[in-house]
Design a protein around this motif. Structure first.
Motif, PDB file in Angstrom:
ATOM      1  N   ASN A  15     -14.277  36.661   2.623  1.00 20.90           N
ATOM      2  CA  ASN A  15     -14.787  36.890   1.265  1.00 20.90           C
ATOM      3  C   ASN A  15     -14.957  38.388   0.982  1.00 20.90           C
ATOM      4  O   ASN A  15     -14.638  38.853  -0.116  1.00 20.90           O
ATOM      5  CB  ASN A  15     -16.115  36.173   1.049  1.00 20.90           C
ATOM      6  CG  ASN A  15     -15.935  34.700   0.785  1.00 20.90           C
ATOM      7  OD1 ASN A  15     -14.851  34.244   0.437  1.00 20.90           O
ATOM      8  ND2 ASN A  15     -16.992  33.942   0.955  1.00 20.90           N
ATOM      9  N   ARG A  16     -15.457  39.125   1.969  1.00 19.80           N
ATOM     10  CA  ARG A  16     -15.623  40.573   1.785  1.00 19.80           C
ATOM     11  C   ARG A  16     -14.281  41.284   1.650  1.00 19.80           C
ATOM     12  O   ARG A  16     -14.123  42.180   0.834  1.00 19.80           O
ATOM     13  CB  ARG A  16     -16.429  41.178   2.925  1.00 19.80           C
ATOM     14  CG  ARG A  16     -17.887  40.838   2.827  1.00 19.80           C
ATOM     15  CD  ARG A  16     -18.701  41.590   3.842  1.00 19.80           C
ATOM     16  NE  ARG A  16     -20.095  41.224   3.689  1.00 19.80           N
ATOM     17  CZ  ARG A  16     -20.954  41.155   4.658  1.00 19.80           C
ATOM     18  NH1 ARG A  16     -20.571  41.462   5.889  1.00 19.80           N
ATOM     19  NH2 ARG A  16     -22.209  40.829   4.448  1.00 19.80           N
ATOM     20  N   ARG A  17     -13.304  40.877   2.459  1.00 21.30           N
ATOM     21  CA  ARG A  17     -11.960  41.465   2.349  1.00 21.30           C
ATOM     22  C   ARG A  17     -11.345  41.179   0.976  1.00 21.30           C
ATOM     23  O   ARG A  17     -10.700  42.036   0.391  1.00 21.30           O
ATOM     24  CB  ARG A  17     -11.044  40.909   3.436  1.00 21.30           C
ATOM     25  CG  ARG A  17     -11.247  41.544   4.767  1.00 21.30           C
ATOM     26  CD  ARG A  17     -10.200  41.082   5.712  1.00 21.30           C
ATOM     27  NE  ARG A  17     -10.391  41.671   7.031  1.00 21.30           N
ATOM     28  CZ  ARG A  17      -9.698  41.337   8.078  1.00 21.30           C
ATOM     29  NH1 ARG A  17      -8.759  40.415   8.003  1.00 21.30           N
ATOM     30  NH2 ARG A  17      -9.931  41.932   9.225  1.00 21.30           N
ATOM     31  N   ALA A  18     -11.558  39.948   0.495  1.00 17.85           N
ATOM     32  CA  ALA A  18     -11.019  39.594  -0.808  1.00 17.85           C
ATOM     33  C   ALA A  18     -11.697  40.393  -1.914  1.00 17.85           C
ATOM     34  O   ALA A  18     -11.050  40.798  -2.882  1.00 17.85           O
ATOM     35  CB  ALA A  18     -11.197  38.096  -1.056  1.00 17.85           C
ATOM     36  N   ALA A  19     -13.001  40.663  -1.769  1.00 22.41           N
ATOM     37  CA  ALA A  19     -13.729  41.442  -2.793  1.00 22.41           C
ATOM     38  C   ALA A  19     -13.264  42.889  -2.783  1.00 22.41           C
ATOM     39  O   ALA A  19     -13.165  43.526  -3.848  1.00 22.41           O
ATOM     40  CB  ALA A  19     -15.231  41.357  -2.519  1.00 22.41           C
ATOM     41  N   VAL A  20     -12.970  43.442  -1.620  1.00 26.17           N
ATOM     42  CA  VAL A  20     -12.505  44.828  -1.526  1.00 26.17           C
ATOM     43  C   VAL A  20     -11.092  44.963  -2.091  1.00 26.17           C
ATOM     44  O   VAL A  20     -10.761  45.948  -2.738  1.00 26.17           O
ATOM     45  CB  VAL A  20     -12.567  45.327  -0.056  1.00 26.17           C
ATOM     46  CG1 VAL A  20     -11.874  46.666   0.113  1.00 26.17           C
ATOM     47  CG2 VAL A  20     -14.013  45.405   0.404  1.00 26.17           C
ATOM     48  N   ALA A  21     -10.255  43.940  -1.865  1.00 16.96           N
ATOM     49  CA  ALA A  21      -8.864  43.978  -2.322  1.00 16.96           C
ATOM     50  C   ALA A  21      -8.769  43.917  -3.839  1.00 16.96           C
ATOM     51  O   ALA A  21      -7.779  44.338  -4.412  1.00 16.96           O
ATOM     52  CB  ALA A  21      -8.094  42.820  -1.701  1.00 16.96           C
ATOM     53  N   VAL A  22      -9.781  43.420  -4.507  1.00 19.17           N
ATOM     54  CA  VAL A  22      -9.737  43.291  -5.969  1.00 19.17           C
ATOM     55  C   VAL A  22     -10.062  44.558  -6.606  1.00 19.17           C
ATOM     56  O   VAL A  22      -9.904  45.572  -6.734  1.00 19.17           O
ATOM     57  CB  VAL A  22     -10.760  42.231  -6.464  1.00 19.17           C
ATOM     58  CG1 VAL A  22     -10.844  42.219  -7.975  1.00 19.17           C
ATOM     59  CG2 VAL A  22     -10.384  40.884  -5.934  1.00 19.17           C
TER      60      VAL A  22
END
Length: 145
Positions: free
Chosen positions: A138-145
């Motif tokens: 979830n954190r990786r996905a939030a950073v990628a956005v």
């Protein structure tokens, strides 16, 4: 606005946390139930020699006679039956006010600590990394956005 995969991961995190927490609470309740049963037996202690009728996965059926001459066979079996075999004679302790509640003499709720503790340990041994992994994704996905 979150994507579908983020919602699935969030739900998965809560389901994993909820399941592990529920299993932990159930184990704690089981321990307290065993302690309560032991307390009830100890408060009005009766002793007898019982015959083991059958040993199954979920219960060990015994029958014994109380001092008033009545033969009892607890429907739920005897508490802490580890190591018993059909046909064996065994000393038991029972609640004199409720002979349906019986345990093998000398055994107590402390015998439940190892299996329940192990179950809780392995539950969190599985749930912990799953929760960590979901949080990391979830954190990786939030950073990628």
């Amino acid at each position: 606005m979150s994507t579908r995969s983020e919602r699935v991961r969030r739900v998965g995190w809560w389901v994993t946390l909820g399941a592990a927490s529920l299993l932990t609470v159930m184990c704690v309740c089981l321990l307290f139930a065993a302690i309560r049963n032991d307390s009830a037996i100890s408060s009005q202690l009766g002793t007898a020699t019982a015959t083991v009728d059958s040993v199954a996965f979920d219960r060990t059926i015994i029958h014994f006679e109380t001092p008033d001459g009545i033969v009892h066979s607890p429907a739920n079996g005897v508490l802490y039956p580890d190591g018993l075999a059909a046909g064996q004679l065994v000393r038991i302790e029972y609640d004199a006010s409720d002979p349906e509640l019986a345990r093998v003499a000398g055994r107590s709720a402390t015998l439940t600590l190892l299996p329940l503790g192990s179950f809780v340990f392995f539950t969190w041994l599985v749930a912990g990394p799953v929760l960590w992994w979901i949080r990391r994704v979830n954190r990786r996905a939030a950073v990628a956005v």
